[in-house]
Design a protein around this motif. Structure first.
Motif, mmCIF file in Angstrom:
data_model
loop_
_atom_site.group_PDB
_atom_site.id
_atom_site.type_symbol
_atom_site.label_atom_id
_atom_site.label_comp_id
_atom_site.label_asym_id
_atom_site.label_seq_id
_atom_site.Cartn_x
_atom_site.Cartn_y
_atom_site.Cartn_z
ATOM 1 N N PRO A 212 0.770 -1.221 -0.033
ATOM 2 C CA PRO A 212 -0.049 -0.022 -0.033
ATOM 3 C C PRO A 212 0.902 1.199 0.037
ATOM 4 N N VAL A 213 2.021 1.341 0.336
ATOM 5 C CA VAL A 213 2.975 2.359 0.603
ATOM 6 C C VAL A 213 4.498 2.104 0.561
ATOM 7 N N VAL A 214 5.317 2.901 -0.055
ATOM 8 C CA VAL A 214 6.671 2.810 -0.118
ATOM 9 C C VAL A 214 7.274 4.171 0.109
ATOM 10 N N LEU A 215 8.223 4.318 1.203
ATOM 11 C CA LEU A 215 8.438 5.408 1.440
ATOM 12 C C LEU A 215 7.888 6.846 1.061
ATOM 13 N N GLY A 216 6.539 6.658 1.755
ATOM 14 C CA GLY A 216 5.441 7.737 1.788
ATOM 15 C C GLY A 216 4.793 7.754 0.410
ATOM 16 N N GLU B 134 3.389 17.485 -3.069
ATOM 17 C CA GLU B 134 2.935 18.036 -1.853
ATOM 18 C C GLU B 134 3.173 16.819 -0.771
ATOM 19 N N VAL B 135 3.625 17.501 0.453
ATOM 20 C CA VAL B 135 3.866 16.503 1.611
ATOM 21 C C VAL B 135 3.299 17.242 2.682
ATOM 22 N N MET B 136 2.058 16.604 3.336
ATOM 23 C CA MET B 136 1.177 17.339 4.309
ATOM 24 C C MET B 136 2.093 18.090 5.459
ATOM 25 N N GLU B 137 1.686 18.950 5.842
ATOM 26 C CA GLU B 137 2.359 19.730 6.853
ATOM 27 C C GLU B 137 3.881 20.412 6.683
ATOM 28 N N ARG B 138 4.309 20.022 5.482
ATOM 29 C CA ARG B 138 5.551 20.459 5.033
ATOM 30 C C ARG B 138 5.446 21.302 4.029
ATOM 31 N N GLY B 139 4.489 21.116 3.016
ATOM 32 C CA GLY B 139 4.229 22.100 1.969
ATOM 33 C C GLY B 139 4.437 21.401 0.599
ATOM 34 N N TYR B 140 4.820 21.994 -0.355
ATOM 35 C CA TYR B 140 5.301 21.782 -1.777
ATOM 36 C C TYR B 140 6.523 21.769 -2.097
ATOM 37 N N ILE B 141 7.066 20.943 -3.360
ATOM 38 C CA ILE B 141 8.091 20.690 -3.570
ATOM 39 C C ILE B 141 8.949 21.835 -3.837
ATOM 40 N N ARG C 272 16.224 23.286 -3.225
ATOM 41 C CA ARG C 272 17.174 23.891 -2.281
ATOM 42 C C ARG C 272 18.483 24.169 -3.123
ATOM 43 N N PRO C 273 19.164 25.455 -2.670
ATOM 44 C CA PRO C 273 20.337 25.846 -3.417
ATOM 45 C C PRO C 273 21.296 24.692 -3.650
ATOM 46 N N ASP C 274 21.295 23.675 -2.968
ATOM 47 C CA ASP C 274 22.376 22.563 -3.646
ATOM 48 C C ASP C 274 21.617 21.655 -4.624
ATOM 49 N N GLY C 275 20.377 21.959 -5.068
ATOM 50 C CA GLY C 275 19.924 21.235 -6.023
ATOM 51 C C GLY C 275 18.959 19.866 -5.627
ATOM 52 N N THR C 276 18.816 19.873 -4.329
ATOM 53 C CA THR C 276 18.168 18.425 -3.719
ATOM 54 C C THR C 276 16.636 19.207 -3.334
ATOM 55 N N PRO C 277 15.819 18.189 -3.677
ATOM 56 C CA PRO C 277 14.308 18.632 -3.401
ATOM 57 C C PRO C 277 14.001 18.926 -1.794
ATOM 58 N N GLY C 278 13.356 19.866 -1.546
ATOM 59 C CA GLY C 278 12.773 19.988 -0.205
ATOM 60 C C GLY C 278 11.444 20.541 -0.252
ATOM 61 N N TYR C 279 10.851 20.852 0.732
ATOM 62 C CA TYR C 279 9.362 21.258 0.703
ATOM 63 C C TYR C 279 9.223 22.379 1.564
ATOM 64 N N SER C 280 8.162 23.386 1.219
ATOM 65 C CA SER C 280 7.868 24.537 2.021
ATOM 66 C C SER C 280 6.484 24.878 1.720
ATOM 67 N N LYS C 281 6.151 25.847 2.422
ATOM 68 C CA LYS C 281 4.466 26.459 2.159
ATOM 69 C C LYS C 281 4.700 27.513 1.152
ATOM 70 N N LEU C 282 3.590 27.569 0.238
ATOM 71 C CA LEU C 282 3.572 28.769 -0.755
ATOM 72 C C LEU C 282 3.423 29.875 0.029
ATOM 73 N N SER C 283 4.310 31.015 -0.658
ATOM 74 C CA SER C 283 4.219 32.503 0.247
ATOM 75 C C SER C 283 2.680 32.976 -0.188
ATOM 76 N N ASP C 284 2.088 32.688 -1.085
ATOM 77 C CA ASP C 284 0.798 33.244 -1.435
ATOM 78 C C ASP C 284 -0.094 32.024 -2.055
ATOM 79 N N PRO C 285 -0.663 31.383 -1.040
ATOM 80 C CA PRO C 285 -1.476 29.988 -1.466
ATOM 81 C C PRO C 285 -2.829 30.404 -2.520
ATOM 82 N N GLY C 286 -3.033 31.399 -2.566
ATOM 83 C CA GLY C 286 -4.123 31.886 -3.657
ATOM 84 C C GLY C 286 -3.830 32.523 -4.784
ATOM 85 N N GLY C 287 -2.545 32.816 -4.898
ATOM 86 C CA GLY C 287 -1.949 33.272 -6.023
ATOM 87 C C GLY C 287 -0.736 32.291 -6.743
ATOM 88 N N GLU C 288 -0.535 31.395 -6.077
ATOM 89 C CA GLU C 288 0.900 30.557 -6.295
ATOM 90 C C GLU C 288 0.289 29.238 -6.814
#
Length: 189
Positions: free
Chosen positions: A16-20, A73-80, A83-99
């Motif tokens: 049912p799930v692998v690595l989330g 999207e990762v719940m509680e963390r935000g959207y893909i 990062r400056p080193d090129g690896t994926p991370g997650y953060s919330k959108l600055s303007d969820p209504g416009g982004e």
């Protein structure tokens, strides 16, 4: 013939799930400098996933290591984002209504995500920068390497890594598959 029950553990089983990642998770994966959208079709016990890479168009699927596939999207963390080193991370959108978390890049160049190094191609020249935000009106905010920031239409923006690769028939095939994947993905939103 001997007992083959030991082989059963070598054949991956659907889980049912692998690595989330679960069935129907919207994901991105990188190929040839392009970020390509897809949907998890199946998760396997050997830590791989089967993707509908083009939303089922033409029946094209891919089997990949789950560690090389990133949920949009990762719940509680935000959207893909990258990062400056090129690896994926997650953060919330600055303007969820416009982004938006992703936008189509120029035709055949996959999708754009925040933090992605890009090239803007306009009549005045080619300008290198990094995606700051993706607007719901189709505009991309780019912070340029030589300073300044600008909103630009996404169809003029290419991922830097994909743009700087020499053209080959496999790159042309990848661009076509990427364009089809993006079209199917955006239609599903």
């Amino acid at each position: 013939m001997g007992n083959c029950s030991g082989l059963a553990s070598l054949v991956p089983e659907e889980v049912p799930v692998v690595l989330g990642l679960t069935k129907t998770t919207s994901v991105l994966y990188q190929r040839g400098g392009h970020w390509i959208p897809g949907t998890v079709a199946r998760a396997w016990s050997n830590k791989t996933v089967s993707l509908d890479a083009i939303g089922g168009v033409g029946g094209w699927t891919a089997k990949m290591l789950a560690r090389d596939v990133f949920p949009i999207e990762v719940m509680e963390r935000g959207y893909i984002e990258l990062r400056p080193d090129g690896t994926p991370g997650y953060s919330k959108l600055s303007d969820p209504g416009g982004e938006l978390p992703v936008l189509p890049a120029a035709w055949g160049a996959g999708v754009l995500i925040r933090g992605l190094p890009v090239v803007l191609i306009i009549p005045e020249g080619e300008f290198v920068g990094v995606v700051r935000s993706l607007r719901s009106d189709g505009q991309v905010q780019i912070d340029f390497d030589e300073g300044g920031s600008r909103h630009c239409p996404s169809d003029r923006v290419y991922p830097l890594k994909a743009y700087s690769q020499p053209e080959s028939s496999s790159n042309a095939d990848l661009r076509l598959m990427g364009a089809m994947a993006v079209d199917a993905f955006m239609a599903a939103l």
